[in-house]
Design an enzyme around this catalytic site. Structure first.
Site, PDB file in Angstrom:
ATOM      1  N   TYR A 180       1.096  -1.034   0.083  1.00  0.00           N
ATOM      2  CA  TYR A 180       0.091   0.136  -0.546  1.00  0.00           C
ATOM      3  C   TYR A 180       0.723   1.453  -0.246  1.00  0.00           C
ATOM      4  O   TYR A 180       1.503   0.885   0.720  1.00  0.00           O
ATOM      5  CB  TYR A 180      -0.845  -0.547   1.022  1.00  0.00           C
ATOM      6  CG  TYR A 180      -2.057  -0.187   0.811  1.00  0.00           C
ATOM      7  CD1 TYR A 180      -2.761   0.760   0.272  1.00  0.00           C
ATOM      8  CD2 TYR A 180      -3.168  -1.083   1.293  1.00  0.00           C
ATOM      9  CE1 TYR A 180      -4.455   1.159  -0.219  1.00  0.00           C
ATOM     10  CE2 TYR A 180      -4.142  -1.217   0.487  1.00  0.00           C
ATOM     11  CZ  TYR A 180      -5.021   0.153  -0.150  1.00  0.00           C
ATOM     12  OH  TYR A 180      -6.593  -0.168  -0.300  1.00  0.00           O
ATOM     13  N   THR A 218      -4.190   6.180 -21.989  1.00  0.00           N
ATOM     14  CA  THR A 218      -4.215   5.184 -21.090  1.00  0.00           C
ATOM     15  C   THR A 218      -2.458   4.505 -21.572  1.00  0.00           C
ATOM     16  O   THR A 218      -2.199   4.933 -22.105  1.00  0.00           O
ATOM     17  CB  THR A 218      -5.133   4.172 -21.611  1.00  0.00           C
ATOM     18  OG1 THR A 218      -5.144   4.140 -23.245  1.00  0.00           O
ATOM     19  CG2 THR A 218      -6.313   4.204 -21.326  1.00  0.00           C
ATOM     20  N   ARG A 274      -2.149  -2.399 -18.036  1.00  0.00           N
ATOM     21  CA  ARG A 274      -3.258  -1.746 -18.284  1.00  0.00           C
ATOM     22  C   ARG A 274      -3.437  -0.307 -17.390  1.00  0.00           C
ATOM     23  O   ARG A 274      -3.351  -1.060 -15.794  1.00  0.00           O
ATOM     24  CB  ARG A 274      -4.856  -2.701 -17.636  1.00  0.00           C
ATOM     25  CG  ARG A 274      -4.901  -3.514 -18.813  1.00  0.00           C
ATOM     26  CD  ARG A 274      -5.779  -3.926 -19.020  1.00  0.00           C
ATOM     27  NE  ARG A 274      -7.452  -3.638 -19.445  1.00  0.00           N
ATOM     28  CZ  ARG A 274      -7.642  -3.618 -20.357  1.00  0.00           C
ATOM     29  NH1 ARG A 274      -6.681  -4.243 -21.343  1.00  0.00           N
ATOM     30  NH2 ARG A 274      -8.455  -2.377 -21.141  1.00  0.00           N
ATOM     31  N   GLU A 311      -0.126   4.753  -0.050  1.00  0.00           N
ATOM     32  CA  GLU A 311      -1.169   5.875  -1.087  1.00  0.00           C
ATOM     33  C   GLU A 311      -0.157   7.257  -0.348  1.00  0.00           C
ATOM     34  O   GLU A 311       0.035   7.577   0.607  1.00  0.00           O
ATOM     35  CB  GLU A 311      -2.505   6.097  -0.038  1.00  0.00           C
ATOM     36  CG  GLU A 311      -3.637   5.595   0.173  1.00  0.00           C
ATOM     37  CD  GLU A 311      -5.042   5.187   0.936  1.00  0.00           C
ATOM     38  OE1 GLU A 311      -4.461   5.820   1.574  1.00  0.00           O
ATOM     39  OE2 GLU A 311      -5.122   4.336   0.689  1.00  0.00           O
ATOM     40  N   ASP A 353      -6.694  14.471 -24.529  1.00  0.00           N
ATOM     41  CA  ASP A 353      -7.194  12.400 -24.337  1.00  0.00           C
ATOM     42  C   ASP A 353      -6.509  11.588 -25.388  1.00  0.00           C
ATOM     43  O   ASP A 353      -7.020  12.106 -26.473  1.00  0.00           O
ATOM     44  CB  ASP A 353      -8.094  12.260 -24.086  1.00  0.00           C
ATOM     45  CG  ASP A 353      -8.560  10.571 -23.754  1.00  0.00           C
ATOM     46  OD1 ASP A 353      -7.609   9.873 -23.521  1.00  0.00           O
ATOM     47  OD2 ASP A 353      -9.672  10.593 -23.270  1.00  0.00           O
ATOM     48  N   LYS A 382      -2.710   0.833 -24.529  1.00  0.00           N
ATOM     49  CA  LYS A 382      -3.426   0.291 -26.404  1.00  0.00           C
ATOM     50  C   LYS A 382      -2.156   0.921 -26.951  1.00  0.00           C
ATOM     51  O   LYS A 382      -1.141   0.245 -26.805  1.00  0.00           O
ATOM     52  CB  LYS A 382      -4.299   1.787 -26.428  1.00  0.00           C
ATOM     53  CG  LYS A 382      -5.295   1.163 -25.413  1.00  0.00           C
ATOM     54  CD  LYS A 382      -5.926   2.562 -25.470  1.00  0.00           C
ATOM     55  CE  LYS A 382      -7.740   2.126 -24.519  1.00  0.00           C
ATOM     56  NZ  LYS A 382      -8.663   3.134 -24.826  1.00  0.00           N
TER      57      LYS A 382
END
Ligand SMILES: *Cc1c(COP(=O)(O)O)cnc(C)c1O
Length: 423
Positions: free
Chosen positions: A56, A228, A237, A58, A202, A231
């Site tokens: 973790y 992203t 991903r 954060e 984008d 692609k």
């Protein structure tokens, strides 16, 4: 055989192992023409499958809410630095879980519920998150949407300017999911400046082309860039938000704590690996080849009498309007899939059919280019597409099966990273 191998899944959970293997074989045996998909490298696969998933983190490097970040901080910093260098931007946030959350974070940074926002409409080639009504972005904001010109199939910049000056949106999105032509970032930038809006590029679909020099860059034109990573960029991903220094802290706060909790550290490492690959000279060859293959495939389809939205392509993506062929996009896509050619059905601009049974198919060259296919392979692919569609119209299932067998035989010579049919 899987590489890396998966013996533990095979013994602990054979049901899932078998399905993973089935999917790997499917990816190996099909001409994958979905323009948002790719094959990642072994290095990216390995990074995504590491113990980094256990941690973790954060917060951001040097400012975390959990201890034990000695190495995660370094990994995330390297990923950010590589993104900044590759795309020529001041700031990069590599934590968004995917492209849609990245765009949500942009709205959270710059708009209040009910504010006017602007993007390309989904049926014209935009993304759901650019304000389409079923998306949170269309429900929580007052979305105004632009499209393409009926005569050219290209973005209608006059309409964009008129709409922006009349509606004064807080943010304007350019880019989309079904745009076969070069995005004119300087033109959008001057419209956004005139309208007092923040321009967001984008680049989810074309990030790899931009990184490889095969599409102009929005850096220096759009103060905010979302993408992203999975692609054309050929990473895991995930997603990134890049920006000028001015917007860095607003965007960081929007991602965390505004929208997300802990970042996916295994994904961050895989993004870092993918960004390093994208900075190599071979990636420039890859990006150039994706576009060369796109143009060759478009030319071969035009030669067979197919109507292409905008008449062709400048990039990795081709939108085929099947109206003149007398078949809908959905039955065509399903027949092509049975023939070993994977595409998706898609609306075309000014589509007269319903969204769940539209007139078009959307095809692209990023994945087949990673497999090593070149211009000379595009005419045979166009021929198979044409034969499969003709067979679908005649309901000639044996012909479709013959094509699938030919496709399997053809692709066996082109290895994919991550799996091979040899035991
Ligand atoms: C794919 C895509 C997204 C969303 O990405 P997900 O990872 O599927 O959420 C956003 N914008 C554009 C233009 C895209 O093509």
């Amino acid at each position: 055989m899987h590489q890396p191998p998966i013996p533990e899944i095979e013994s602990a959970d054979p049901e899932i192992a078998d399905l993973i293997t089935d999917e790997a074989r499917r990816q190996f045996e099909k001409i994958r023409l979905i323009p948002s998909e790719n094959y990642v490298s072994l290095a990216v696969l390995e990074a995504a499958g590491t113990v980094l998933t256990n941690k973790y983190s954060e917060g951001y490097p040097g400012r975390r809410y959990y201890e034990g970040q000695q190495f995660i901080d370094q990994i995330e910093t390297i990923a950010m630095d590589r993104a900044k260098a590759l795309f020529g931007v001041d700031h990069a946030n590599v934590q968004p879980y995917s492209g849609s959350p990245a765009n949500l974070a942009v709205y959270l940074a710059f708009a209040q519920p009910g504010d006017t926002i602007m993007g390309m409409s989904l049926p014209m080639g935009g993304h759901l998150t650019h304000g389409w009504p079923v998306s949170a972005t269309g429900k929580w904001f007052r979305a105004v949407q632009y499209g393409v010109r009926r005569d050219t199939g290209r973005v209608d910049l006059d309409e964009v300017r008129d709409l922006a000056l009349r509606e004064r949106p807080k943010v304007i999105f350019c880019g989309g999911t079904a745009i076969p032509r070069t995005i004119d970032f300087p033109a959008f930038a001057s419209i956004a400046a005139e309208a007092g809006a923040i321009l967001v590029a984008d680049i989810a679909h074309i990030a790899g082309l931009i990184a490889g020099g095969a599409h102009p860059s929005p850096a220096g034109h759009a103060p905010v860039i979302t993408t992203t990573t999975h692609k054309t960029l050929r990473g895991p991903r995930g997603a990134m938000i890049m920006s000028t220094a001015e917007h860095a802290s607003a965007l960081d706060r929007a991602v965390f704590p505004g929208l997300q909790g802990g970042p996916h550290n295994h994904t961050t490492a895989a993004i870092a690996v993918a960004l390093r690959e994208a900075a190599q000279p071979e990636f420039r060859d890859y990006a150039r080849q994706v576009v060369a293959n796109g143009k060759a495939l478009a030319g071969a389809l035009l030669a067979r009498g197919y109507d292409l939205v905008s008449g062709g392509t400048d990039n990795h993506l081709i939108l085929v309007d099947l109206t003149s062929k007398g078949i809908g996009g959905k039955p065509a896509a399903k027949a092509l899939d049975r023939a070993g050619i994977e595409v998706n059905y898609n609306t075309v601009p000014f589509d007269t059919r319903k969204p769940f049974d539209p007139s078009g198919i959307r095809i692209g060259t990023p994945a087949i280019t990673t497999r090593g296919l070149r211009e000379e392979h595009m005419a045979p692919i166009a021929a198979w597409i044409d034969e499969a569609i003709a067979a679908a119209i005649k309901e000639d299932e044996p012909a479709i099966e013959r094509i699938a067998a030919d496709v399997r035989e053809f692709l066996a010579a082109f290895p994919m990273p991550g799996w091979s049919p040899q035991p």
